[in-house]
Design a protein around this motif. Structure first.
Motif, PDB file in Angstrom:
ATOM      1  N   SER A   1      43.320  56.988  91.416  1.00 43.67           N
ATOM      2  CA  SER A   1      43.781  58.346  91.700  1.00 43.67           C
ATOM      3  C   SER A   1      43.874  59.100  90.388  1.00 43.67           C
ATOM      4  N   PHE A   2      43.978  60.406  90.468  1.00 42.92           N
ATOM      5  CA  PHE A   2      44.168  61.193  89.251  1.00 42.92           C
ATOM      6  C   PHE A   2      45.460  60.779  88.561  1.00 42.92           C
ATOM      7  N   CYS A   3      46.496  60.538  89.355  1.00 39.10           N
ATOM      8  CA  CYS A   3      47.802  60.158  88.814  1.00 39.10           C
ATOM      9  C   CYS A   3      47.701  58.911  87.948  1.00 39.10           C
ATOM     10  N   THR A   4      47.035  57.873  88.445  1.00 35.56           N
ATOM     11  CA  THR A   4      46.931  56.631  87.674  1.00 35.56           C
ATOM     12  C   THR A   4      45.930  56.776  86.532  1.00 35.56           C
ATOM     13  N   ALA A   5      44.880  57.565  86.731  1.00 37.04           N
ATOM     14  CA  ALA A   5      43.855  57.716  85.692  1.00 37.04           C
ATOM     15  C   ALA A   5      44.422  58.343  84.424  1.00 37.04           C
ATOM     16  N   VAL A   6      45.274  59.374  84.581  1.00 36.18           N
ATOM     17  CA  VAL A   6      45.822  60.058  83.403  1.00 36.18           C
ATOM     18  C   VAL A   6      47.243  59.603  83.085  1.00 36.18           C
ATOM     19  N   ALA A   7      47.768  58.648  83.867  1.00 41.73           N
ATOM     20  CA  ALA A   7      49.122  58.121  83.663  1.00 41.73           C
ATOM     21  C   ALA A   7      50.164  59.230  83.725  1.00 41.73           C
ATOM     22  N   ILE A   8      50.155  59.960  84.830  1.00 45.41           N
ATOM     23  CA  ILE A   8      51.127  61.037  85.034  1.00 45.41           C
ATOM     24  C   ILE A   8      52.550  60.519  84.929  1.00 45.41           C
ATOM     25  N   GLU A   9      52.775  59.288  85.355  1.00 45.14           N
ATOM     26  CA  GLU A   9      54.137  58.738  85.363  1.00 45.14           C
ATOM     27  C   GLU A   9      54.710  58.579  83.955  1.00 45.14           C
ATOM     28  N   ASP A  10      53.867  58.654  82.920  1.00 42.58           N
ATOM     29  CA  ASP A  10      54.353  58.642  81.542  1.00 42.58           C
ATOM     30  C   ASP A  10      54.774  60.032  81.071  1.00 42.58           C
ATOM     31  N   LEU A  11      54.399  61.068  81.830  1.00 43.03           N
ATOM     32  CA  LEU A  11      54.656  62.445  81.407  1.00 43.03           C
ATOM     33  C   LEU A  11      55.793  63.102  82.178  1.00 43.03           C
ATOM     34  N   VAL A  12      56.085  62.594  83.375  1.00 39.04           N
ATOM     35  CA  VAL A  12      57.136  63.190  84.206  1.00 39.04           C
ATOM     36  C   VAL A  12      58.099  62.094  84.656  1.00 39.04           C
ATOM     37  N   ASP A  13      59.240  62.504  85.166  1.00 37.06           N
ATOM     38  CA  ASP A  13      60.199  61.582  85.761  1.00 37.06           C
ATOM     39  C   ASP A  13      59.719  61.297  87.179  1.00 37.06           C
ATOM     40  N   SER A  14      58.988  60.214  87.344  1.00 38.46           N
ATOM     41  CA  SER A  14      58.335  59.906  88.607  1.00 38.46           C
ATOM     42  C   SER A  14      59.241  59.066  89.498  1.00 38.46           C
ATOM     43  N   ARG A  15      59.462  59.531  90.721  1.00 37.06           N
ATOM     44  CA  ARG A  15      60.349  58.842  91.652  1.00 37.06           C
ATOM     45  C   ARG A  15      59.635  58.634  92.986  1.00 37.06           C
ATOM     46  N   ILE A  16      59.732  57.448  93.498  1.00 37.31           N
ATOM     47  CA  ILE A  16      59.114  57.125  94.779  1.00 37.31           C
ATOM     48  C   ILE A  16      60.109  57.438  95.885  1.00 37.31           C
ATOM     49  N   GLY A  17      59.685  58.231  96.843  1.00 41.79           N
ATOM     50  CA  GLY A  17      60.590  58.610  97.921  1.00 41.79           C
ATOM     51  C   GLY A  17      59.836  59.133  99.126  1.00 41.79           C
ATOM     52  N   ASP A  18      60.519  59.169 100.254  1.00 38.40           N
ATOM     53  CA  ASP A  18      59.940  59.595 101.522  1.00 38.40           C
ATOM     54  C   ASP A  18      60.587  60.906 101.932  1.00 38.40           C
ATOM     55  N   ILE A  19      59.792  61.981 102.009  1.00 37.23           N
ATOM     56  CA  ILE A  19      60.343  63.299 102.320  1.00 37.23           C
ATOM     57  C   ILE A  19      60.600  63.493 103.810  1.00 37.23           C
ATOM     58  N   ARG A  20      60.261  62.522 104.627  1.00 33.47           N
ATOM     59  CA  ARG A  20      60.381  62.728 106.069  1.00 33.47           C
ATOM     60  C   ARG A  20      61.805  62.630 106.577  1.00 33.47           C
ATOM     61  N   THR A  21      62.724  62.110 105.770  1.00 36.83           N
ATOM     62  CA  THR A  21      64.129  62.047 106.158  1.00 36.83           C
ATOM     63  C   THR A  21      64.995  62.602 105.042  1.00 36.83           C
ATOM     64  N   GLU A  22      66.107  63.218 105.410  1.00 40.27           N
ATOM     65  CA  GLU A  22      67.016  63.771 104.408  1.00 40.27           C
ATOM     66  C   GLU A  22      67.581  62.671 103.519  1.00 40.27           C
ATOM     67  N   SER A  23      67.871  61.517 104.096  1.00 43.75           N
ATOM     68  CA  SER A  23      68.424  60.425 103.297  1.00 43.75           C
ATOM     69  C   SER A  23      67.393  59.905 102.299  1.00 43.75           C
ATOM     70  N   GLY A  24      66.115  59.830 102.721  1.00 40.86           N
ATOM     71  CA  GLY A  24      65.076  59.356 101.819  1.00 40.86           C
ATOM     72  C   GLY A  24      64.881  60.278 100.635  1.00 40.86           C
ATOM     73  N   LEU A  25      64.858  61.586 100.877  1.00 37.67           N
ATOM     74  CA  LEU A  25      64.702  62.537  99.783  1.00 37.67           C
ATOM     75  C   LEU A  25      65.940  62.573  98.909  1.00 37.67           C
ATOM     76  N   ARG A  26      67.119  62.514  99.535  1.00 37.52           N
ATOM     77  CA  ARG A  26      68.367  62.546  98.774  1.00 37.52           C
ATOM     78  C   ARG A  26      68.452  61.352  97.825  1.00 37.52           C
ATOM     79  N   GLU A  27      68.057  60.192  98.298  1.00 36.49           N
ATOM     80  CA  GLU A  27      68.095  58.990  97.465  1.00 36.49           C
ATOM     81  C   GLU A  27      67.123  59.113  96.288  1.00 36.49           C
ATOM     82  N   ALA A  28      65.958  59.715  96.525  1.00 30.59           N
ATOM     83  CA  ALA A  28      64.965  59.854  95.455  1.00 30.59           C
ATOM     84  C   ALA A  28      65.415  60.856  94.397  1.00 30.59           C
TER      85      ALA A  28
END
Length: 382
Positions: free
Chosen positions: A54-81
């Motif tokens: 992916s573009f994200c892995t190719a340029v290592a976006i996670e080294d440039l931003v605070d990258s958080r894994i989360g699920d936007i489909r629920t309020e609890s999932g987004l809140r936790e992220a």
């Protein structure tokens, strides 16, 4: 604040700003996050894990931003992220973005694209420092009547397939939140953005024309195309992203003037059919990519035949206009993949260079004369 006309003006708008980007591991979200980071913004990304490649892995976006894994489909999932973080601007791109996938998983498509939009907006409106929200939807949000003329922002929402319908739903949800919760002229404001079919380096998504052709260049296996006569508004990914940044800068300063829906489509030369674009891509590979073959199956789900966008509102209201001819956009895209294939360790620097070169076109366009019928913008940041 007048519409910022170059990257220097955008840096003044975004430097030190806290920006939440949902979908930062996706194709458009990755390019947006890269550009925001070079502008000096503090970027937090929330998304599902990135695909590989992916573009994200190719340029290592996670080294440039605070990258958080989360699920936007629920309020609890987004809140936790998010973890209670506060932001100046929220740019919502997380989505299920493939039309064919929406036929296979319609409920999940609606959960992500419609319910997920409501979840993000509900979280955003409770942020104390918030100045603005951009909900990125799609050109497919319109009720497509197979017109030959382009769609404007005040045309009805619709959609004959689950994906298009879900994007129309996202627009309606955003409009309801704007009227109900983002209606204080001195408070945070909400805008939506509708772009055309984007192309560019780093897209390896399934059922994406240019991504399939890039894979074909690597494997030598011809790409199979279902509907070569279908017309779409093709544009390089940096074109709408520049529009999102210009819109975001305005939201940070005088958001009530731009709290509305905006189209960011290409010039008329880029409204071509699938077969024409595929042939242009193949030609830019200079013999490295085999020609495509047409493979239309009888049981294929239906797709729109003609789709075009009218971006007059963005030209007049934001000072935005497309800068690239379709041939230039394709050349940039092919050169990105070629560089990645030859020197993957250099691809982040090359991506930065493509942004710099594109920003240079922007500056030159502002210093030149306006096109016939265009208003000459005042070259100022404030």
């Amino acid at each position: 604040m007048n519409a910022p006309l170059d990257e220097t003006c955008l840096a003044q708008a975004f430097r030190g700003r806290r920006v939440l980007v949902t979908g930062h591991t996706g194709f458009k979200g990755g390019w947006l996050s890269l550009w925001l980071s070079r502008l000096g913004a503090t970027v937090v990304g929330v998304s599902l894990p990135p695909a590989r490649p992916s573009f994200c892995t190719a340029v290592a976006i996670e080294d440039l931003v605070d990258s958080r894994i989360g699920d936007i489909r629920t309020e609890s999932g987004l809140r936790e992220a998010i973890g209670g973080l506060d932001f100046d601007l929220v740019i919502h791109l997380a989505a299920q973005a493939i039309v064919r996938t929406s036929y296979e998983a319609p409920v999940d498509t609606y959960l992500t694209n419609a319910v997920g939009t409501a979840v993000v907006l509900e979280s955003a409106r409770r942020m104390p420092s918030l100045r603005g929200v951009i909900v990125v939807t799609s050109d497919k949000c319109y009720e497509n009547r197979e017109w030959t003329w382009p769609y404007r922002e005040n045309d009805p929402m619709g959609g004959r397939d689950p994906y298009s319908s879900s994007k129309g739903c996202a627009e309606l949800i955003a409009a309801a939140y704007r009227a109900s919760f983002f209606n204080n002229i001195g408070g945070p404001q909400l805008a939506t953005a509708r772009a055309g079919n984007v192309i560019g380096g780093g897209d390896w998504g399934a059922d994406r024309l240019v991504a399939d052709l890039a894979r074909s260049a690597s494997t030598g296996i011809p790409t199979r195309i279902r509907n070569p006569a279908n017309v779409r508004p093709w544009q390089h990914v940096l074109e709408p992203i520049r529009g999102y940044l210009m819109l975001g800068a305005r939201l940070l300063y005088d958001g009530h003037r731009v709290a509305d829906a905006w189209n960011f489509g290409p010039g008329a030369d880029a409204d071509v059919n699938v077969g024409t674009l595929a042939s242009l891509v193949v030609s830019k590979w200079r013999g490295e990519c085999p020609d495509y073959v047409v493979d239309r199956q009888e049981d294929e789900p239906p797709e729109s035949v003609v789709l075009r966008l009218d971006s007059t509102k963005a030209r007049v209201g934001l000072g935005w206009k497309p800068l690239l001819r379709l041939e230039d956009a394709v050349a940039m895209t092919v050169e990105w993949y070629r560089t990645y294939n030859q020197e993957p360790s250099r691809i982040r620097a090359f991506s930065h260079q493509q942004i710099s070169d594109y920003a240079g076109r922007w500056t030159m366009a502002d210093e030149g004369q306006p096109a016939p019928g265009e208003r000459k913008e005042v070259a100022t940041c404030a």
